[in-house]
Design a protein around this motif. Structure first.
Motif, PDB file in Angstrom:
ATOM      1  N   THR A 122       0.318  -0.999  -0.301  1.00  0.00           N
ATOM      2  CA  THR A 122      -0.054   0.048  -0.467  1.00  0.00           C
ATOM      3  C   THR A 122       0.957   1.066  -0.423  1.00  0.00           C
ATOM      4  OG1 THR A 122      -1.430   1.397   1.452  1.00  0.00           O
ATOM      5  CG2 THR A 122      -0.390  -0.252   2.832  1.00  0.00           C
ATOM      6  N   VAL A 123       0.501   1.994  -1.111  1.00  0.00           N
ATOM      7  CA  VAL A 123       1.188   3.110  -1.175  1.00  0.00           C
ATOM      8  C   VAL A 123      -0.008   4.277  -1.222  1.00  0.00           C
ATOM      9  CG1 VAL A 123       2.556   4.797  -2.637  1.00  0.00           C
ATOM     10  CG2 VAL A 123       2.488   2.579  -2.764  1.00  0.00           C
ATOM     11  N   HIS A 124      -0.054   5.124   0.118  1.00  0.00           N
ATOM     12  CA  HIS A 124      -1.503   5.284   0.376  1.00  0.00           C
ATOM     13  C   HIS A 124      -1.003   7.160   0.197  1.00  0.00           C
ATOM     14  CE1 HIS A 124       0.283   7.073   4.482  1.00  0.00           C
ATOM     15  NE2 HIS A 124       0.592   5.542   4.392  1.00  0.00           N
ATOM     16  N   GLY A 125      -2.014   7.802  -0.083  1.00  0.00           N
ATOM     17  CA  GLY A 125      -2.280   9.577   0.166  1.00  0.00           C
ATOM     18  C   GLY A 125      -3.890  10.078   0.022  1.00  0.00           C
ATOM     19  N   THR A 126      -4.279  11.080  -0.193  1.00  0.00           N
ATOM     20  CA  THR A 126      -4.857  11.237  -0.507  1.00  0.00           C
ATOM     21  C   THR A 126      -5.808  11.317  -1.978  1.00  0.00           C
ATOM     22  OG1 THR A 126      -5.317  12.699   0.962  1.00  0.00           O
ATOM     23  CG2 THR A 126      -6.592  13.776  -0.570  1.00  0.00           C
ATOM     24  N   GLY A 127      -7.032  10.119  -2.175  1.00  0.00           N
ATOM     25  CA  GLY A 127      -6.953  10.017  -3.546  1.00  0.00           C
ATOM     26  C   GLY A 127      -6.742   8.606  -3.747  1.00  0.00           C
ATOM     27  N   ASP A 128      -6.288   7.894  -3.128  1.00  0.00           N
ATOM     28  CA  ASP A 128      -5.455   6.522  -3.276  1.00  0.00           C
ATOM     29  C   ASP A 128      -6.945   6.094  -3.926  1.00  0.00           C
ATOM     30  OD1 ASP A 128      -4.183   4.275  -3.002  1.00  0.00           O
ATOM     31  OD2 ASP A 128      -4.653   4.120  -0.755  1.00  0.00           O
ATOM     32  N   THR A 129      -6.450   5.235  -4.511  1.00  0.00           N
ATOM     33  CA  THR A 129      -7.175   4.353  -5.542  1.00  0.00           C
ATOM     34  C   THR A 129      -7.297   2.512  -5.327  1.00  0.00           C
ATOM     35  OG1 THR A 129      -6.391   4.322  -7.253  1.00  0.00           O
ATOM     36  CG2 THR A 129      -8.385   5.702  -7.339  1.00  0.00           C
ATOM     37  N   GLY A 130      -5.403   2.143  -4.552  1.00  0.00           N
ATOM     38  CA  GLY A 130      -5.341   0.929  -4.198  1.00  0.00           C
ATOM     39  C   GLY A 130      -5.971  -0.184  -3.234  1.00  0.00           C
ATOM     40  N   PHE A 131      -5.022  -0.819  -2.660  1.00  0.00           N
ATOM     41  CA  PHE A 131      -5.658  -1.673  -1.908  1.00  0.00           C
ATOM     42  C   PHE A 131      -6.440  -2.022  -0.774  1.00  0.00           C
ATOM     43  CE2 PHE A 131      -2.152  -4.059  -3.797  1.00  0.00           C
ATOM     44  CZ  PHE A 131      -2.953  -5.440  -4.944  1.00  0.00           C
ATOM     45  N   VAL A 132      -5.549  -0.179  -0.018  1.00  0.00           N
ATOM     46  CA  VAL A 132      -6.991   0.008   0.785  1.00  0.00           C
ATOM     47  C   VAL A 132      -8.556   0.330   0.468  1.00  0.00           C
ATOM     48  CG1 VAL A 132      -7.392   1.639   3.036  1.00  0.00           C
ATOM     49  CG2 VAL A 132      -4.721   0.822   2.370  1.00  0.00           C
ATOM     50  N   PRO A 133      -8.495   1.422  -0.430  1.00  0.00           N
ATOM     51  CA  PRO A 133     -10.264   1.657  -0.911  1.00  0.00           C
ATOM     52  C   PRO A 133     -10.511   0.442  -1.415  1.00  0.00           C
ATOM     53  CG  PRO A 133      -7.875   2.728  -1.442  1.00  0.00           C
ATOM     54  CD  PRO A 133      -7.189   2.197  -1.455  1.00  0.00           C
ATOM     55  N   GLN A 134      -9.922  -0.457  -1.812  1.00  0.00           N
ATOM     56  CA  GLN A 134     -11.019  -1.814  -2.442  1.00  0.00           C
ATOM     57  C   GLN A 134     -11.178  -2.516  -0.990  1.00  0.00           C
ATOM     58  OE1 GLN A 134      -8.647  -4.052  -5.790  1.00  0.00           O
ATOM     59  NE2 GLN A 134      -7.760  -2.025  -5.489  1.00  0.00           N
TER      60      GLN A 134
ATOM     61  N   ALA B  85       4.593   0.282   4.838  1.00  0.00           N
ATOM     62  CA  ALA B  85       3.344   1.085   3.760  1.00  0.00           C
ATOM     63  C   ALA B  85       4.379   2.366   3.509  1.00  0.00           C
ATOM     64  CB  ALA B  85       2.335   1.537   4.749  1.00  0.00           C
ATOM     65  N   VAL B  86       3.900   3.655   3.055  1.00  0.00           N
ATOM     66  CA  VAL B  86       4.137   4.231   2.515  1.00  0.00           C
ATOM     67  C   VAL B  86       3.546   5.231   1.943  1.00  0.00           C
ATOM     68  CG1 VAL B  86       4.730   3.891   0.555  1.00  0.00           C
ATOM     69  CG2 VAL B  86       6.560   5.605   1.852  1.00  0.00           C
ATOM     70  N   HIS B  87       3.905   6.754   2.164  1.00  0.00           N
ATOM     71  CA  HIS B  87       2.175   8.253   1.843  1.00  0.00           C
ATOM     72  C   HIS B  87       3.396   7.785   0.538  1.00  0.00           C
ATOM     73  CE1 HIS B  87       1.116  11.422   1.428  1.00  0.00           C
ATOM     74  NE2 HIS B  87       0.535  11.241   2.366  1.00  0.00           N
ATOM     75  N   ARG B  88       2.615   7.934  -0.914  1.00  0.00           N
ATOM     76  CA  ARG B  88       2.628   8.678  -2.158  1.00  0.00           C
ATOM     77  C   ARG B  88       3.913   9.926  -2.167  1.00  0.00           C
ATOM     78  NH1 ARG B  88      -0.686  13.028  -4.044  1.00  0.00           N
ATOM     79  NH2 ARG B  88       0.121  12.274  -7.032  1.00  0.00           N
ATOM     80  N   LYS B  89       3.800  11.094  -0.872  1.00  0.00           N
ATOM     81  CA  LYS B  89       4.733  11.947  -1.240  1.00  0.00           C
ATOM     82  C   LYS B  89       6.276  11.300  -0.564  1.00  0.00           C
ATOM     83  CE  LYS B  89       1.130  15.769  -0.739  1.00  0.00           C
ATOM     84  NZ  LYS B  89       0.957  16.630  -0.208  1.00  0.00           N
TER      85      LYS B  89
END
Length: 300
Positions: free
Chosen positions: A163-175, A198-202
């Motif tokens: 998971t590479v997370h952040g505002t607007g994430d469309t990856g595993f966590v939103p799924q 985990a890591v933030h996209r920025k």
């Protein structure tokens, strides 16, 4: 540098391009349509037509650049219909761009996942991934790229968490959130002690910039801000956000509930980034996964 970025308008690329420009680099974005070219221009990049399915176009674009950051991958088929085909496409793309950069001492940075590393123990940058399954060719692409260090390319690989997370994430966590919303249950397997890094996209974007600017040839880096977040905590965070119960499932029930997600949700993939931080001075500073889940732009 004039840096060619594949996947420049994607999840990490759209955070990376502004960082590269702010650091004084010129960015050329590999694009395959007018729409992606317009999106690249909006980020401040210069679009050039190049496509993963057309190695010659990538070879030309890489040869005209001062270095490459390769983020693009056929995710649309990799997790559905044709994982082997996506990996084969990756291998051809990396080979073509590597040929163009041979003997130049220019950087070639590639994004890859943590797949193929031993599970159940903290993976380190010195651990070697083993090619396995239908997507094993992607590990071969990584080995090929690292081997370019012996052919005058300042090659490096950045391994990223699930998971590479952040505002607007469309990856595993939103799924996972969609599944929890649809079923009325946010589940985890067994005790849920298995860990996801985990890591933030920025923060991930910053690491790619640092790698292009200064990574030693043949280096493996870990884009990991959090070594391992217990999956139970992720499930409970989703439950809180959505207002549904969190519940443990046994392996069989989890297989039915998660479907093709089952192995991932039950996997234990902790990873360290100690060497990466020491080598490049990378210091992740964005919110962690659970904090982002609680406050970020996730649908509830």
């Amino acid at each position: 540098m004039n840096i060619l970025v594949t996947g420049a308008t994607g999840w990490i690329g759209s955070a990376l391009v502004p960082q590269l420009i702010a650091a004084g680099h010129h960015v050329t974005a590999a694009t395959r349509s007018d729409t992606s070219a317009d999106a690249a221009r909006a980020l401040g990049a210069e679009p050039v037509r190049a496509d993963l399915e057309d190695p010659d176009s990538l070879r030309r674009a890489a040869g005209a650049s001062g270095g490459v950051i390769h983020l693009a991958y056929r995710h649309d088929v990799a997790f559905s219909t044709d994982p082997a085909g996506a990996a084969e496409t990756e291998y051809r793309a990396v080979t073509a761009m590597g040929e163009a950069l041979a003997g130049t001492q220019r950087p070639f940075v590639m994004a890859v996942g943590l797949a193929g590393l031993p599970e159940g123990q903290v993976a380190e940058e010195t651990d070697r991934a083993v090619a396995q399954g239908p997507a094993g060719k992607r590990i071969e692409a990584v080995e090929h790229l690292l081997g370019l260090a012996e052919h005058g390319v300042r090659s490096s690989v950045v391994r990223l968490p699930p998971t590479v997370h952040g505002t607007g994430d469309t990856g595993f966590v939103p799924q996972l959130m969609t599944l929890a919303r649809d079923t009325g249950l946010s589940a985890y397997v067994g005790t849920g002690d298995n860990r996801w890094p985990a890591v933030h996209r920025k923060d991930a974007a910053t690491l790619f910039r640092l790698a292009a600017e200064g990574a030693t040839a043949g280096t493996v880096l870990h884009g990991v801000a959090e070594e391992g977040v217990a999956f139970r905590d992720i499930a409970e965070g989703i439950a809180t956000t959505l207002g549904v119960p969190a519940k443990s499932l046994d392996v069989d029930a989890a297989a039915d509930h998660f479907g093709f997600f089952a192995r991932l949700t039950g996997g234990d993939f902790p990873a360290s980034s100690t060497l990466t931080r020491e080598r490049l001075g990378w210091a992740p500073s964005e919110p962690g996964l659970l904090a982002e889940l609680a406050t970020g732009d996730y649908p509830s």
